[in-house]
Design a protein around this motif. Sequence first.
Motif, mmCIF file in Angstrom:
data_model
loop_
_atom_site.group_PDB
_atom_site.id
_atom_site.type_symbol
_atom_site.label_atom_id
_atom_site.label_comp_id
_atom_site.label_asym_id
_atom_site.label_seq_id
_atom_site.Cartn_x
_atom_site.Cartn_y
_atom_site.Cartn_z
ATOM 1 N N GLU A 118 0.818 -1.215 0.000
ATOM 2 C CA GLU A 118 0.000 0.000 0.000
ATOM 3 C C GLU A 118 0.853 1.267 0.000
ATOM 4 O O GLU A 118 0.352 2.352 -0.285
ATOM 5 C CB GLU A 118 -0.957 0.004 1.188
ATOM 6 N N LYS A 119 2.145 1.122 0.293
ATOM 7 C CA LYS A 119 3.047 2.270 0.226
ATOM 8 C C LYS A 119 3.745 2.360 -1.138
ATOM 9 O O LYS A 119 4.419 3.347 -1.423
ATOM 10 C CB LYS A 119 4.100 2.181 1.337
ATOM 11 N N ILE A 120 3.580 1.321 -1.939
ATOM 12 C CA ILE A 120 4.216 1.288 -3.259
ATOM 13 C C ILE A 120 3.205 1.569 -4.367
ATOM 14 O O ILE A 120 3.417 2.436 -5.224
ATOM 15 C CB ILE A 120 4.886 -0.081 -3.519
ATOM 16 N N ILE A 121 2.093 0.849 -4.330
ATOM 17 C CA ILE A 121 1.119 0.866 -5.434
ATOM 18 C C ILE A 121 0.625 2.268 -5.806
ATOM 19 O O ILE A 121 0.610 2.619 -6.995
ATOM 20 C CB ILE A 121 -0.058 -0.079 -5.115
ATOM 21 N N PRO A 122 0.234 3.115 -4.844
ATOM 22 C CA PRO A 122 -0.262 4.447 -5.232
ATOM 23 C C PRO A 122 0.782 5.322 -5.914
ATOM 24 O O PRO A 122 0.443 6.284 -6.604
ATOM 25 C CB PRO A 122 -0.691 5.072 -3.892
ATOM 26 N N ASN A 123 2.058 4.985 -5.712
ATOM 27 C CA ASN A 123 3.131 5.801 -6.277
ATOM 28 C C ASN A 123 3.665 5.280 -7.608
ATOM 29 O O ASN A 123 4.594 5.857 -8.170
ATOM 30 C CB ASN A 123 4.275 5.922 -5.262
ATOM 31 N N ILE A 124 3.089 4.182 -8.112
ATOM 32 C CA ILE A 124 3.432 3.738 -9.467
ATOM 33 C C ILE A 124 2.634 4.607 -10.427
ATOM 34 O O ILE A 124 1.454 4.369 -10.687
ATOM 35 C CB ILE A 124 3.101 2.242 -9.674
ATOM 36 N N VAL A 125 3.269 5.653 -10.916
ATOM 37 C CA VAL A 125 2.533 6.691 -11.652
ATOM 38 C C VAL A 125 2.653 6.578 -13.167
ATOM 39 O O VAL A 125 1.857 7.166 -13.894
ATOM 40 C CB VAL A 125 2.986 8.099 -11.203
ATOM 41 N N GLU A 126 3.651 5.819 -13.639
ATOM 42 C CA GLU A 126 3.786 5.667 -15.082
ATOM 43 C C GLU A 126 4.294 4.273 -15.428
ATOM 44 O O GLU A 126 5.067 3.669 -14.688
ATOM 45 C CB GLU A 126 4.759 6.700 -15.662
ATOM 46 N N TYR A 127 3.815 3.800 -16.573
ATOM 47 C CA TYR A 127 4.282 2.534 -17.140
ATOM 48 C C TYR A 127 4.635 2.807 -18.595
ATOM 49 O O TYR A 127 3.763 2.935 -19.433
ATOM 50 C CB TYR A 127 3.189 1.476 -17.014
ATOM 51 N N GLY A 128 5.933 2.969 -18.855
ATOM 52 C CA GLY A 128 6.357 3.392 -20.185
ATOM 53 C C GLY A 128 5.839 4.788 -20.467
ATOM 54 O O GLY A 128 6.094 5.727 -19.717
ATOM 55 N N ARG A 129 5.052 4.944 -21.494
ATOM 56 C CA ARG A 129 4.455 6.240 -21.830
ATOM 57 C C ARG A 129 3.030 6.372 -21.298
ATOM 58 O O ARG A 129 2.360 7.365 -21.577
ATOM 59 C CB ARG A 129 4.454 6.426 -23.350
ATOM 60 N N LEU A 130 2.589 5.368 -20.568
ATOM 61 C CA LEU A 130 1.211 5.392 -20.085
ATOM 62 C C LEU A 130 1.131 6.036 -18.707
ATOM 63 O O LEU A 130 1.851 5.671 -17.788
ATOM 64 C CB LEU A 130 0.652 3.965 -20.006
ATOM 65 N N ILE A 131 0.244 7.018 -18.580
ATOM 66 C CA ILE A 131 -0.049 7.648 -17.298
ATOM 67 C C ILE A 131 -1.505 7.335 -16.994
ATOM 68 O O ILE A 131 -2.382 7.630 -17.799
ATOM 69 C CB ILE A 131 0.144 9.177 -17.354
ATOM 70 N N ASN A 132 -1.758 6.731 -15.858
ATOM 71 C CA ASN A 132 -3.120 6.308 -15.544
ATOM 72 C C ASN A 132 -3.622 6.961 -14.268
ATOM 73 O O ASN A 132 -3.153 6.642 -13.184
ATOM 74 C CB ASN A 132 -3.155 4.788 -15.391
ATOM 75 N N PRO A 133 -4.587 7.864 -14.368
ATOM 76 C CA PRO A 133 -5.097 8.536 -13.177
ATOM 77 C C PRO A 133 -6.227 7.778 -12.486
ATOM 78 O O PRO A 133 -6.582 8.071 -11.360
ATOM 79 C CB PRO A 133 -5.647 9.852 -13.734
#
Length: 345
Positions: A118-133
């Motif tokens: 829960e301290k990692i997942i919310p901070n995964i903000v980009e995957y390659g060129r993908l930004i998912n809000p």
Amino acid sequence: MIDYIKITLQTELTENNFINCTKAIPKKYGFYRFLKNEKKSHSLMVVQKKNSTKVTISGSLRKWYFGKSSLLDFTKESFRKAINKLAKSLNMDLDDLSQGKITQCEIGLNVRTRISCEKIIPNIVEYGRLINPNNYRNLDETTYQKGYDKKFIAYDKCKEILNGCHSFKKRIRKKNAFETLADKGYHFLRIEIRLFDKKSFANHKLGHITCLSDLYNNWYDLYEFFTSQISKLTIYRPIAISEKMSKKELQLAEFLNGEDFSSDYNAKITELLSQCKSQTAKGLSSAKTRMHNKIKRMIFQYGRKEEYSSIQLRVDVALHLIRICKYKEENLALPYLIRNLWGAN
């Protein structure tokens, strides 16, 4: 490495092949059956198409073989045993099953991390060129999808197992076990990438894998693919102001540390990119790319050391791969895979 899988067979099967399955349920496109595992905790769906020899088998092969509550992942050897078991359960010749076409596949690992998911997942903000809000505030899972090419998912594996426990006693027992593991620093982040079809495989240099036997014979290519995908993740962490920063970097750092930045990453990035200017469309696209790369470089280079980072995730994955080699006897090319985690290959 393999979890969800969809296998398509063109071999004609009879009722004798389905004696271990549930009774057929007729639907519009075919007959649906379920092949349960020995513990009856998870099933694979077996669909026989009407007026055709086509049969599809789909579901989590990992859960079917190890059980729904297991943290184990397939090794090359256990995958071989699972396919053997599946062939026997369907009263099929192993060679016939091995030629089954792979039309969908999930490649992933339960990675042991040093801090809670829960301290990692919310901070995964980009995957390659993908930004998912969309799932950013979700502490348990984050998902990125690029059309019908692939889907990236990261979630808390222990919580998923607990949510799947229907027995109160079993849930309490598992909960106590996971809390004991967490106290010892054992947290399990499930990371998986689902490829949707043969085109997805080809787009990721896995086009030579078309059937079950190809998966087995090219097993270590899956680790190469997995580590390359880890190298594409950006984990946000607040910026530590440094004297080494230029004036423009300092201004950008202050913006990145602004209020609500971490919880509204997509909107803030969009705001920054909207400030880019150029007289041509190509020039504007290049300016936005440079700005985006600069933001990621700032997070990577100047992010606070005490916060969990992309580098620490790569280290955790590397340590996990080392344990797989040591305790699971997988013959991995560790130096190559570790370089791959840093995008060096």
